[in-house]
Design an enzyme around this catalytic site. Structure first.
Site, short mmCIF file in Angstrom:
data_model
loop_
_atom_site.label_atom_id
_atom_site.label_comp_id
_atom_site.label_asym_id
_atom_site.label_seq_id
_atom_site.Cartn_x
_atom_site.Cartn_y
_atom_site.Cartn_z
N ALA A 72 0.83 -1.20 0.00
CA ALA A 72 0.00 0.00 0.00
C ALA A 72 0.87 1.25 0.00
O ALA A 72 0.58 2.22 -0.72
CB ALA A 72 -0.94 0.00 1.20
N ASP A 73 1.91 1.26 0.80
CA ASP A 73 2.82 2.40 0.84
C ASP A 73 3.50 2.63 -0.50
O ASP A 73 3.45 3.74 -1.07
CB ASP A 73 3.89 2.18 1.91
CG ASP A 73 3.51 2.78 3.25
OD1 ASP A 73 2.89 3.85 3.27
OD2 ASP A 73 3.85 2.18 4.28
N ILE A 74 4.17 1.60 -1.00
CA ILE A 74 4.92 1.75 -2.25
C ILE A 74 3.97 1.97 -3.42
O ILE A 74 4.21 2.79 -4.31
CB ILE A 74 5.82 0.54 -2.50
CG1 ILE A 74 6.86 0.40 -1.37
CG2 ILE A 74 6.52 0.66 -3.84
CD1 ILE A 74 7.81 1.56 -1.25
#
Length: 401
Positions: free
Chosen positions: A171-173
């Site tokens: 989700a972050d990347i």
């Protein structure tokens, strides 16, 4: 003659911490942008002190891998003097990236509506856990919550296992990549319209965007997607297989490859088995298929099978840990580990560039900055003389004296 990097001359204000925002800004810096990392005085980016083990200096290796090609200044945005400095810098910026909680920048008097009056061409990108709108907007959100609440965690792991998140922060990347895709599109658009715009990127939306196969399966059949381990919902066999010394992965994911696999293994009887006649039938009998194939695969080690399958055009590979992947001949050939110079740490390992540009390859031009290392340098470039900087410093713009 060396060509300039694609984003040379683009000023980026990076008012973000931890992962998605800093990673997105670093990608812009790798392509030549002048990224100014604006950090809270004293502590700076939270990631500077993370990871649970110490380097020579105060900054974590995680910080050093997400903040190359940036300059750092400290600003206390809760002070009027700090806001004055940011507004001054925004006049000449092309892009601003922030990941405060939704509404926080607006409450500070530094929201998009204010900054676009200072610079109508500014592309203002906000990254958050759940977006700027909707009933969950005010929730704190990190990768774990986004994976859990987007559906991603519901299809990760094995059937009947406890909840499992993806081993890497998808989700972050993913949000960083989607944010940069939109940011660069908007920046290109400024050249045509003269007007910047506001970009609302979230970890939740980004994680959901990865769900193409799973949600289409649900929409098409009404059947709730479930975790499949290493298997694939579109075809079989396409998964990890047990062998005499562990596991390897392979994929005979079309009819031609399936026929080749059975012939190669001397298991022609599987071709006549009605349970395995088509992809749909193999999917319906995935467990029996795996058991049948592993009876043969368990006779030899993984290296034997990977080599044999590849020699016959059937996709296969070993399951590597990170030390083996980065140390592999191919990982080295692709430059996926590089070392950069740092004034405190010396040589610091960094993950290499994920894509390669032939004419303007990315460059490491600046080490990950020390906290506030470039405050005076950046402000002097922005036209603030020593007297103005001293006044702002006395007014608390850069933290306590």
């Amino acid at each position: 003659m060396t060509r300039p990097l694609p984003l040379e001359g683009v000023r980026v204000l990076d008012i973000s911490q931890v992962m998605a925002g800093p990673y997105a800004a670093m990608l812009l810096g790798d392509l030549g942008a002048d990224v100014i990392k604006i950090e809270p005085p004293g502590t700076g980016d939270q990631t500077r002190g993370s990871m649970g083990f110490k380097m020579k200096g105060a900054d974590s290796l995680g910080f050093l891998n997400m903040n190359r090609n940036k300059r750092s200044i400290t600003l206390d945005l809760k002070t009027e003097a700090g806001k004055e400095v940011l507004l001054h810098l925004a006049k000449d910026a092309g892009i601003l990236i922030e990941n405060y909680r939704p509404g926080a920048m607006r409450r500070l008097g530094l929201g998009y509506e204010v900054l676009k009056e200072v610079n109508p061409r500014l592309v203002y990108t906000s990254i958050s856990g759940f977006g700027q709108t909707g009933p969950w907007a005010d929730r704190p959100g990190f990768d774990l919550m986004a994976q859990a609440m987007s559906g991603v965690m519901s299809v990760t792991g094995y059937p009947d296992s406890p909840p499992v998140k993806c081993g890497v922060p998808v989700a972050d990347i993913g949000c960083a990549l989607f944010a940069i895709y939109a940011t660069l599109a908007a920046y290109i658009g400024v050249k045509n319209t003269g007007q910047g715009q506001y970009i609302d990127a979230s970890l939740f939306d980004s994680a959901m965007a990865f769900s193409v196969w799973d949600i289409c399966d649900y929409w098409g059949t009404g059947k709730r997607p479930e975790p499949l381990g290493t298997s694939n919902k579109m075809t079989a066999p396409y998964q990890a297989m047990a062998c005499s010394d562990g596991y390897f992965v392979m994929g005979a994911n079309n009819q031609k490859l399936w026929q080749q696999l059975c012939t190669l293994l001397g298991r022609e009887e599987l071709l006549a088995d009605p349970r395995f006649a088509t992809i749909a039938q193999r999917l319906a009998h995935r467990a029996e298929l795996q058991e049948a194939l592993e009876r043969t695969f368990r006779q030899h080690p993984k290296d034997h099978w990977v080599e044999k399958l590849l020699a016959h055009g059937i996709p296969a590979g070993p399951i590597l840990g990170y030390p083996e992947a980065f140390g592999s001949e191919h990982g080295q050939a692709r430059g996926m580990r590089m070392e950069i110079d740092h004034p405190v740490e010396g040589k610091v390992p960094n993950i290499g560039f994920a894509v390669k540009l032939s004419g303007t390859p990315q460059e490491v031009r600046r080490h990950p900055p020390l906290l506030g290392e470039h405050t005076d340098e950046v402000l002097e470039e922005a036209g603030m003389d020593a007297e103005a900087r001293a006044r702002l410093r006395n007014q608390g713009a850069f933290g306590t004296c």
